[in-house]
Design a protein around this motif. Structure first.
Motif, PDB file in Angstrom:
ATOM      1  N   UNK A 388      25.146  31.263 -22.839  1.00  0.00           N
ATOM      2  CA  UNK A 388      23.749  30.861 -22.969  1.00  0.00           C
ATOM      3  C   UNK A 388      23.100  31.319 -24.268  1.00  0.00           C
ATOM      4  N   UNK A 389      23.670  32.332 -24.929  1.00  0.00           N
ATOM      5  CA  UNK A 389      23.039  32.816 -26.164  1.00  0.00           C
ATOM      6  C   UNK A 389      23.994  32.870 -27.346  1.00  0.00           C
ATOM      7  N   UNK A 390      25.123  32.174 -27.253  1.00  0.00           N
ATOM      8  CA  UNK A 390      26.055  32.141 -28.378  1.00  0.00           C
ATOM      9  C   UNK A 390      25.396  31.546 -29.621  1.00  0.00           C
ATOM     10  N   UNK A 391      24.613  30.478 -29.413  1.00  0.00           N
ATOM     11  CA  UNK A 391      23.932  29.866 -30.548  1.00  0.00           C
ATOM     12  C   UNK A 391      22.896  30.793 -31.143  1.00  0.00           C
ATOM     13  N   UNK A 392      22.068  31.427 -30.276  1.00  0.00           N
ATOM     14  CA  UNK A 392      21.029  32.339 -30.771  1.00  0.00           C
ATOM     15  C   UNK A 392      21.653  33.515 -31.519  1.00  0.00           C
ATOM     16  N   UNK A 393      22.663  34.152 -30.930  1.00  0.00           N
ATOM     17  CA  UNK A 393      23.251  35.330 -31.565  1.00  0.00           C
ATOM     18  C   UNK A 393      24.006  34.979 -32.845  1.00  0.00           C
ATOM     19  N   UNK A 394      24.721  33.836 -32.830  1.00  0.00           N
ATOM     20  CA  UNK A 394      25.404  33.404 -34.055  1.00  0.00           C
ATOM     21  C   UNK A 394      24.384  33.103 -35.147  1.00  0.00           C
ATOM     22  N   UNK A 395      23.278  32.451 -34.743  1.00  0.00           N
ATOM     23  CA  UNK A 395      22.221  32.164 -35.710  1.00  0.00           C
ATOM     24  C   UNK A 395      21.596  33.454 -36.216  1.00  0.00           C
ATOM     25  N   UNK A 396      21.371  34.426 -35.305  1.00  0.00           N
ATOM     26  CA  UNK A 396      20.762  35.696 -35.710  1.00  0.00           C
ATOM     27  C   UNK A 396      21.617  36.410 -36.742  1.00  0.00           C
ATOM     28  N   UNK A 397      22.939  36.408 -36.529  1.00  0.00           N
ATOM     29  CA  UNK A 397      23.832  37.058 -37.489  1.00  0.00           C
ATOM     30  C   UNK A 397      23.738  36.372 -38.847  1.00  0.00           C
ATOM     31  N   UNK A 398      23.763  35.053 -38.844  1.00  0.00           N
ATOM     32  CA  UNK A 398      23.690  34.308 -40.102  1.00  0.00           C
ATOM     33  C   UNK A 398      22.304  34.415 -40.735  1.00  0.00           C
ATOM     34  N   UNK A 399      21.256  34.476 -39.901  1.00  0.00           N
ATOM     35  CA  UNK A 399      19.905  34.636 -40.427  1.00  0.00           C
ATOM     36  C   UNK A 399      19.775  35.980 -41.135  1.00  0.00           C
ATOM     37  N   UNK A 400      20.281  37.028 -40.505  1.00  0.00           N
ATOM     38  CA  UNK A 400      20.239  38.346 -41.134  1.00  0.00           C
ATOM     39  C   UNK A 400      20.985  38.326 -42.463  1.00  0.00           C
ATOM     40  N   UNK A 401      22.122  37.666 -42.462  1.00  0.00           N
ATOM     41  CA  UNK A 401      22.916  37.496 -43.679  1.00  0.00           C
ATOM     42  C   UNK A 401      22.093  36.807 -44.764  1.00  0.00           C
ATOM     43  N   UNK A 402      21.473  35.686 -44.395  1.00  0.00           N
ATOM     44  CA  UNK A 402      20.729  34.892 -45.379  1.00  0.00           C
ATOM     45  C   UNK A 402      19.456  35.599 -45.837  1.00  0.00           C
ATOM     46  N   UNK A 403      18.707  36.180 -44.875  1.00  0.00           N
ATOM     47  CA  UNK A 403      17.465  36.863 -45.248  1.00  0.00           C
ATOM     48  C   UNK A 403      17.757  38.076 -46.114  1.00  0.00           C
ATOM     49  N   UNK A 404      18.798  38.837 -45.736  1.00  0.00           N
ATOM     50  CA  UNK A 404      19.175  39.984 -46.553  1.00  0.00           C
ATOM     51  C   UNK A 404      19.569  39.571 -47.953  1.00  0.00           C
ATOM     52  N   UNK A 405      20.371  38.524 -48.058  1.00  0.00           N
ATOM     53  CA  UNK A 405      20.815  38.046 -49.373  1.00  0.00           C
ATOM     54  C   UNK A 405      19.656  37.480 -50.184  1.00  0.00           C
ATOM     55  N   UNK A 406      18.853  36.613 -49.558  1.00  0.00           N
ATOM     56  CA  UNK A 406      17.754  35.969 -50.281  1.00  0.00           C
ATOM     57  C   UNK A 406      16.733  36.989 -50.757  1.00  0.00           C
ATOM     58  N   UNK A 407      16.393  37.946 -49.892  1.00  0.00           N
ATOM     59  CA  UNK A 407      15.414  38.962 -50.263  1.00  0.00           C
ATOM     60  C   UNK A 407      15.939  39.842 -51.382  1.00  0.00           C
ATOM     61  N   UNK A 408      17.219  40.247 -51.262  1.00  0.00           N
ATOM     62  CA  UNK A 408      17.805  41.096 -52.305  1.00  0.00           C
ATOM     63  C   UNK A 408      17.902  40.349 -53.633  1.00  0.00           C
ATOM     64  N   UNK A 409      18.330  39.085 -53.590  1.00  0.00           N
ATOM     65  CA  UNK A 409      18.442  38.300 -54.817  1.00  0.00           C
ATOM     66  C   UNK A 409      17.076  38.132 -55.467  1.00  0.00           C
ATOM     67  N   UNK A 410      16.069  37.830 -54.632  1.00  0.00           N
ATOM     68  CA  UNK A 410      14.722  37.640 -55.170  1.00  0.00           C
ATOM     69  C   UNK A 410      14.185  38.938 -55.774  1.00  0.00           C
ATOM     70  N   UNK A 411      14.331  40.044 -55.048  1.00  0.00           N
ATOM     71  CA  UNK A 411      13.825  41.329 -55.544  1.00  0.00           C
ATOM     72  C   UNK A 411      14.558  41.762 -56.802  1.00  0.00           C
ATOM     73  N   UNK A 412      15.888  41.623 -56.790  1.00  0.00           N
ATOM     74  CA  UNK A 412      16.658  42.003 -57.975  1.00  0.00           C
ATOM     75  C   UNK A 412      16.352  41.079 -59.143  1.00  0.00           C
TER      76      UNK A 412
END
Length: 457
Positions: A388-412
């Motif tokens: 029931x939450x495979x999609x949510x959790x998979x998305x959460x992992x990828x979201x964290x990946x993307x937000x972490x990368x995008x924020x770090x790239x933007x800040x750097x």
């Protein structure tokens, strides 16, 4: 899906799985080619289109909009099948590549990259759900190790091939060529998925609209952050507001307790974002440094990423085979230590003008560290999940990946632009990346265990 016995000795190449395996790996392979190629040629693209001011945005924007694709596809998968979401994601990915490849200005190229991001994020989540619904848990570690290994050939030929295409033909074919090949790979996997029951028996019923609005807010915050340097006296206000929006809007998209590094899945998701920010925030400056300070051609600058991608694949295979024996705590300590070492070596090369061979060799440690950690975190995420939450959790992992990368790239990118006329620009960027790697140890030592399993050796 069918519950008939599977010969696990055949693993992911069992006749039941082989075409899904081949097609999924092909999509990962092409995404890897595109990612490594763009990192290599973007300095040339920005110069050709007079778009230095949008250099960081061309990377951060793709990651930012990928959050929207992840949320939409994750929710779509939790409500039924996976074929339609995967198809939509691939179409957006290819459409963005075509627009970027035909872009007359840097602005249009960034628009293409934004559309591409929608597809990239959705495609990643959809493939994770395919793994969860097609393969037994015993084989998940092997599948994700194969996904990581799909970066091997791109790592060897991708950066240099992109450089050669740019020098001998035109950088536009780096985008257009991948678009054509992606469609061919998709046809391969979709033909087999049509014959498999991929719908969940108990679809999720939670409202999607609030989460989509949060995803749009996160993407807008990341884009605003990456553009803040162009706003003159308002930059400080925009930076502060963007960070607040990103933090607040991200929370509903992630497991409860993620910001506090709560033990278990929240720490898995948080660690993924921190190590992604460390690596990808710094990696775009490796070929930049080789071209800018050492006079490398695009072809040779691409080789600066090859060693790291190779060690990533080797370490991912080691994790797939021996991850349970190593244990999550040991993987965390080894992986973050190697990532820190690589970023500190890169900073030292820039600061003291050391031979570029030190940079290329040192960056290999970054790949080894990520190869240990990345697939392990994905396996843990699925182990903590239910249908029931495979999609949510998979998305959460990828979201964290993307937000972490995008924020770090933007800040750097902001820091780099501010220091561009000094000798401190590259060293400070790499120092920030080392700090993020060190911070990742906090959630990394709180991963816990979710009875994850691995395939027989």
């Amino acid at each position: 899906m069918s519950t008939a016995p599977v010969d696990t000795a055949a693993g992911i190449w069992h006749p039941r799985f082989v075409w899904v395996t081949v097609g999924s790996i092909a999509l990962i392979f092409l995404a890897a080619i595109q990612s490594l190629a763009v990192t290599t040629v973007m300095p040339i693209v920005s110069a050709d289109l007079d778009g230095d001011a949008l250099f960081a945005v061309a990377f951060a924007g793709t990651l930012a909009t990928s959050v929207i694709g992840m949320v939409a596809v994750g929710a779509w998968c939790d409500r039924g099948g996976v074929l339609a979401p995967l198809t939509t994601a691939v179409v957006l990915f290819v459409g963005g590549l075509l627009l970027a490849g035909l872009a007359p200005t840097m602005g249009w190229l960034v628009v293409g990259r934004l559309i591409q991001g929608l597809g990239t994020g959705g495609q990643t989540v959809a493939l994770y759900v395919v793994v969860a619904r097609v393969y037994p848990p015993l084989l998940h570690g092997r599948v994700f190790a194969a996904f990581s290994a799909a970066w091997v050939i791109p790592s060897v030929i991708g950066p240099s091939l992109a450089g050669l295409v740019t020098e001998l033909i035109d950088w536009r074919w780096v985008f257009l060529g991948v678009a054509a090949l992606t469609m061919a790979a998709f046809v391969m996997v979709v033909a087999r998925l049509h014959g498999l029951p991929l719908r969940t028996d108990e679809p999720a019923t939670a409202r999607v609209a609030p989460r989509l609005l949060c995803a749009v807010a996160v993407a807008a915050g990341a884009l605003a952050l990456s553009l803040a340097g162009e706003l003159g006296g308002y930059a400080g206000v925009v930076i502060a507001a963007s960070v607040v929006v990103i933090v607040i809007a991200s929370r509903p998209l992630l497991p409860r307790g993620t910001v506090r590094a709560q033990r278990g899945l929240p720490s898995v998701v948080l660690m993924r974002g921190l190590i992604a920010g460390s690596l990808f925030g710094a990696e775009i400056y490796v070929p930049y440094l080789l071209i800018d300070q050492y006079g490398f051609s695009p072809t040779w600058a691409g080789l600066g990423l090859t060693a790291a991608a190779l060690t990533w694949a080797v370490a991912a295979d080691v994790q797939g085979r021996f991850g349970d024996r190593l244990g999550n705590a040991r993987i965390t300590l080894l992986g973050t230590a190697m990532l820190m070492a690589a970023t500190l070596v890169a900073g030292a090369v820039a600061l003291f003008s050391l031979t570029p061979l030190v940079l290329i060799g040192g960056w290999a440690f970054a790949g080894a560290g990520m190869g240990l950690m990345y697939p392990r975190l994905t396996v843990l995420t699925l182990a903590y999940s239910t249908p029931q939450n495979q999609g949510f959790n998979s998305a959460a992992l990828s979201i964290s990946d993307a937000v972490g990368s995008a924020t770090a790239i933007a800040a750097m990118g902001l820091v780099f632009t501010a220091l561009r006329q000094t000798d401190a620009a590259f060293p400070v960027v790499f120092a920030l990346a080392a700090g993020l790697a060190a911070l990742a140890m906090v959630p990394g030592l709180r991963l816990g265990h979710a009875h994850e399993t691995r395939a027989p050796i």
